[in-house]
Design a protein around this motif. Structure first.
Motif, PDB file in Angstrom:
ATOM      1  N   LEU A 250      -0.819  -0.821   9.223  1.00 44.65           N
ATOM      2  CA  LEU A 250      -0.144  -0.483   9.219  1.00 44.65           C
ATOM      3  C   LEU A 250      -0.418  -1.639   7.228  1.00 44.65           C
ATOM      4  O   LEU A 250      -0.152  -0.873   6.396  1.00 44.65           O
ATOM      5  CB  LEU A 250       1.511  -1.290   9.483  1.00 44.65           C
ATOM      6  N   LEU A 251      -0.559  -2.958   7.483  1.00 42.99           N
ATOM      7  CA  LEU A 251      -1.079  -3.578   6.439  1.00 42.99           C
ATOM      8  C   LEU A 251      -2.865  -2.482   5.576  1.00 42.99           C
ATOM      9  O   LEU A 251      -2.443  -3.244   4.110  1.00 42.99           O
ATOM     10  CB  LEU A 251      -1.363  -4.347   6.326  1.00 42.99           C
ATOM     11  N   LYS A 253      -2.988   0.799   5.331  1.00 40.78           N
ATOM     12  CA  LYS A 253      -2.136   1.748   4.344  1.00 40.78           C
ATOM     13  C   LYS A 253      -2.164   0.862   3.186  1.00 40.78           C
ATOM     14  O   LYS A 253      -1.706   1.949   2.108  1.00 40.78           O
ATOM     15  CB  LYS A 253      -1.798   2.601   5.071  1.00 40.78           C
ATOM     16  N   ARG A 254      -1.611   0.397   3.605  1.00 40.60           N
ATOM     17  CA  ARG A 254      -0.367  -1.155   2.070  1.00 40.60           C
ATOM     18  C   ARG A 254      -1.470  -1.349   0.970  1.00 40.60           C
ATOM     19  O   ARG A 254      -1.060  -1.560   0.006  1.00 40.60           O
ATOM     20  CB  ARG A 254       0.869  -1.430   2.467  1.00 40.60           C
ATOM     21  N   ARG A 255      -2.423  -2.286   1.825  1.00 34.34           N
ATOM     22  CA  ARG A 255      -3.496  -3.336   0.634  1.00 34.34           C
ATOM     23  C   ARG A 255      -4.069  -2.686   0.151  1.00 34.34           C
ATOM     24  O   ARG A 255      -4.583  -1.119   1.053  1.00 34.34           O
ATOM     25  CB  ARG A 255      -3.501  -4.321   1.468  1.00 34.34           C
ATOM     26  N   ASP A 256      -5.149  -2.735  -1.108  1.00 29.67           N
ATOM     27  CA  ASP A 256      -6.244  -2.398  -0.912  1.00 29.67           C
ATOM     28  C   ASP A 256      -7.200  -3.449  -0.517  1.00 29.67           C
ATOM     29  O   ASP A 256      -7.470  -3.548   0.204  1.00 29.67           O
ATOM     30  CB  ASP A 256      -5.836  -3.420  -2.959  1.00 29.67           C
TER      31      ASP A 256
END
Length: 257
Positions: A250-251, A253-256
């Motif tokens: 999940l992270l 996909k969301r973080r650079d």
């Protein structure tokens, strides 16, 4: 002349992660050390065991005492697979080649899981007979055909594999090798021992399903009164691993990167 365009497929991502795992020296060193420690400590335990003991320790747990060290080694390997790439910057190349990102994480987990399980399983089935050559005639004598022995050896390999994949997810979450190792040792190996000091039955029962304690339960050939059943321990460890990987995905996909 047209240049063929290679399509990105799960098989190619898996192959890429397979090559990356085996081209890093730390993989060879860690796996070799895991096997050597397990076999050496198993033989040393067999040769030094006092036959006048009370026989209360589980035979498989006794032979696989090296697990106290190998679970750290296998965890470090899992962390290096993900956090190691973040520290070197190689992760950018991986994510550029696979923009969807998640296939990289799943492929890393699948490759590491397959390799770890194979190595640990082979090591366990080599260590046990070797140690038993010295334990013959003692209260810890046993054979692979005895009830629960083979299941415990396989259970230990499955448990260590799940710990390795969990550490991989932890490395993807924290993205720092030292930080991930600290979190793995502190949260997974030390915290359960600290919690057992709390004088409440509900805490004791909950700790049985923590990762390290679940691994211990899986390694027992015969279930003890104060541990979870092998099936419950495997389920608990699988859920811990799945939750860690899902959070990391999940992270991711969301973080650079």
């Amino acid at each position: 002349m047209s240049i063929p365009v290679l399509t990105l497929t799960p098989r190619r991502v898996l192959r890429s992660e397979w090559h990356k795992l085996w081209t890093v020296r730390s993989t060879w060193y860690t796996l070799a050390l895991t096997s050597v420690l397990t076999i050496t400590l198993g033989i040393v335990t067999g040769t030094t065991y006092d036959s006048g003991g009370d026989g209360k320790m589980d035979t498989v747990v006794l032979v696989l005492l090296g697990m106290q060290f190998t679970q750290i080694l296998i965890g470090v390997l899992g962390i290096l697979v993900t956090a190691g790439e973040h520290s070197t910057g190689m992760i950018r190349s991986s994510m550029t080649a696979v923009p969807r990102r998640l296939p990289v994480l799943w492929s890393k987990a699948a490759v590491l899981g397959a390799v770890a399980f194979t190595v640990v399983l082979a090591t366990n089935f080599l260590t046990f007979p070797l140690a038993q050559t010295f334990l013959s005639g003692t209260d810890q004598a046993a054979s692979l055909s005895d009830p629960g022995i083979a299941r415990a050896l396989v259970g230990n390999a499955a448990g260590l594999t799940l710990l390795a994949v969990m550490a991989l997810g932890l490395g993807a979450l924290i993205r720092s090798v030292p930080g991930s190792i600290g979190a793995f040792i502190g949260g997974i190996l030390i915290l359960p021992e600290v919690l057992t000091m709390i004088p409440y039955d509900i805490v004791d029962k909950a700790v049985r399903y923590f990762p390290a304690k679940s691994l211990e339960s899986l390694t027992h050939a015969h279930q003890s009164a104060d541990s979870a059943s092998p099936g419950a321990a495997l389920l608990a460890l699988s859920l811990w691993t799945a939750a860690t990987l899902a959070t990391a995905g999940l992270l991711l996909k969301r973080r650079d990167v």
